[in-house]
Design an enzyme around this catalytic site. Structure first.
Site, PDB file in Angstrom:
ATOM      1  NE  ARG A  51      -9.659  48.342  77.018  1.00 23.08           N
ATOM      2  CZ  ARG A  51     -10.208  48.201  75.810  1.00 23.08           C
ATOM      3  NH1 ARG A  51      -9.536  48.556  74.754  1.00 23.08           N
ATOM      4  NH2 ARG A  51     -11.424  47.735  75.660  1.00 23.08           N
ATOM      5  CB  THR A  52      -8.686  44.191  82.616  1.00 25.71           C
ATOM      6  OG1 THR A  52      -9.220  45.509  82.524  1.00 25.71           O
ATOM      7  CG2 THR A  52      -8.249  43.926  84.047  1.00 25.71           C
ATOM      8  CE  LYS A  81     -20.223  21.434  84.342  1.00 23.48           C
ATOM      9  NZ  LYS A  81     -19.154  20.464  84.602  1.00 23.48           N
ATOM     10  NE  ARG A 102     -13.119  42.959  84.261  1.00 22.16           N
ATOM     11  CZ  ARG A 102     -12.865  43.862  83.329  1.00 22.16           C
ATOM     12  NH1 ARG A 102     -13.440  43.772  82.143  1.00 22.16           N
ATOM     13  NH2 ARG A 102     -12.036  44.863  83.545  1.00 22.16           N
ATOM     14  CG  HIS A 130     -11.466  48.164  86.833  1.00 23.88           C
ATOM     15  ND1 HIS A 130     -10.321  47.383  86.973  1.00 23.88           N
ATOM     16  CD2 HIS A 130     -11.787  48.132  85.511  1.00 23.88           C
ATOM     17  CE1 HIS A 130      -9.985  46.914  85.791  1.00 23.88           C
ATOM     18  NE2 HIS A 130     -10.855  47.341  84.894  1.00 23.88           N
TER      19      HIS A 130
HETATM   20  C1  NCD Z   1     -13.704  49.171  82.048  1.00 25.47           C
HETATM   21  C2  NCD Z   1     -14.382  48.130  82.947  1.00 25.47           C
HETATM   22  O1  NCD Z   1     -14.349  46.943  82.656  1.00 25.47           O
HETATM   23  O2  NCD Z   1     -14.913  48.578  83.955  1.00 25.47           O
HETATM   24  N1  NCD Z   1     -12.893  48.595  81.072  1.00 25.47           N
HETATM   25  C3  NCD Z   1     -11.593  48.292  81.360  1.00 25.47           C
HETATM   26  O3  NCD Z   1     -11.316  47.433  82.171  1.00 25.47           O
HETATM   27  N2  NCD Z   1     -10.644  49.016  80.766  1.00 25.47           N
HETATM   28  C4  NCD Z   1     -14.637  50.166  81.501  1.00 25.47           C
HETATM   29  C5  NCD Z   1     -15.823  49.722  80.707  1.00 25.47           C
HETATM   30  O4  NCD Z   1     -16.063  48.535  80.467  1.00 25.47           O
HETATM   31  O5  NCD Z   1     -16.561  50.620  80.282  1.00 25.47           O
END
Ligand code: NCD
Length: 302
Positions: A51-52, A81, A102, A130
């Site tokens: 999703r993100t 590396k 991320r 997040h």
């Molecule tokens: C979440 C995350 O990555 O923290 N997912 C997301 O970005 N929608 C939640 C998860 O991974 O459980």
């Protein structure tokens, strides 16, 4: 240029402004179709994401921007590396106009921002934050209720390692008369530092041990997955599962949210109930991330 590293950057006013912008974008996305046509955004994911990453990519495309992507940064970038995160960011500085990242380190966003000369947007940092998820959660809640003040929120699942929870608590605590209830297995209870943060901001937090202890008129049941990849060993399965019977204990206005992916904490049998809003919530990731990107380039007044 504006970084988005964590939710503690927001005031009630700046958050409301961003939510309003996302609402305008959602109503009329066409208006913004060239807003970032002169920008290249680097999208670097060192942890899995559906999703993100895809909603950021969709947001960039809808703004007319271009992107360069590492979707598997842990194995496909020079991190394998032995390159430090700092060196990677120093290089990206010359390739892109902003960075969406991320990473599994709790302080990765801050580390990146220290060496970045371009805006850094945190797309998930370890178990800590997040922020764009919490923003889309707030957007979804506001869309349903018309306001955040007076919110009765239940947080469920993994309250220790769940970064979406930690960011969400930062944001809801900016509002008035918010009540937060926690329902989780003992090993996943909300850490003291978040309980204290809520207390300092005048928010009541009540730890519960069963669905029956919760008020029937809560606004949001916010469930989360046990973050098994963030700890050693097996801490067991989720015990508090939302199914039809559980959902029917609550009011017709109680909505169910989840950042997704879900594992076994919400049964598919409630998916068709209009109170199950997790897929709509995921869709709201696009207008919110468009708003965040505009803000990063100080173009949020378009
Ligand atoms: C979440 C995350 O990555 O923290 N997912 C997301 O970005 N929608 C939640 C998860 O991974 O459980």
């Amino acid at each position: 240029m504006k970084n988005l590293l964590g939710c503690n950057q927001f005031t009630k006013e700046s958050l409301n402004e961003l939510l309003n912008l996302a609402e305008k974008i959602k109503k009329n996305p066409e208006k913004y179709k060239d807003a970032l046509s002169d920008k290249i955004i680097a999208v670097m994911f060192f942890e899995p994401s559906t999703r993100t990453r895809m909603s950021f990519e969709s947001a960039i495309l809808k703004l007319g921007g271009k992107m360069i992507v590492t979707e598997n940064g842990k194995s496909n970038s020079s991190a394998t590396k032995g390159e430090t995160l700092e060196d990677t960011i120093n290089v990206i500085n010359g390739y892109a106009d902003a960075l969406v990242m991320r990473h599994s380190l709790d302080d990765s966003a801050e580390i990146a921002a220290k060496v970045a000369t371009i805006p850094v947007i945190n797309a998930g940092s370890g178990k800590k934050e997040h922020p764009t998820q919490a923003l889309l959660d707030m957007f979804t809640i506001n869309e349903k209720r018309g306001k955040i003040d007076g919110l009765k929120l239940v947080i469920l699942g993994d309250l220790v390692y769940g970064r979406t929870i930690h960011s969400l608590l930062e944001l809801v605590s900016l509002y008035d008369n918010v009540e937060v209830y926690g329902l989780s297995k003992e090993v996943f209870e909300l850490p003291e530092k978040y309980i204290n943060m809520l207390k300092d901001r005048g928010i009541t937090y009540k730890k519960c041990t069963s669905f029956d202890e919760l008020p029937k008129d809560v606004d949001v049941l916010y469930h989360t997955r046990i973050q098994a990849e963030r700890f050693e060993g097996d801490l067991g399965k989720e015990e508090f599962i939302i199914n039809k019977e559980v959902l029917n204990k609550f009011s017709k206005d109680t909505i169910v949210l989840h950042p997704l992916p879900r594992v076994d904490e919400i049964l598919a049998e409630i998916d068709t109930d209009e109170r199950a809003m997790y897929f709509k919530q995921a869709h709201n990731g696009v207008p919110i991330r468009m708003a965040v990107l505009l803000r990063a380039f100080d173009r949020d007044n378009i």
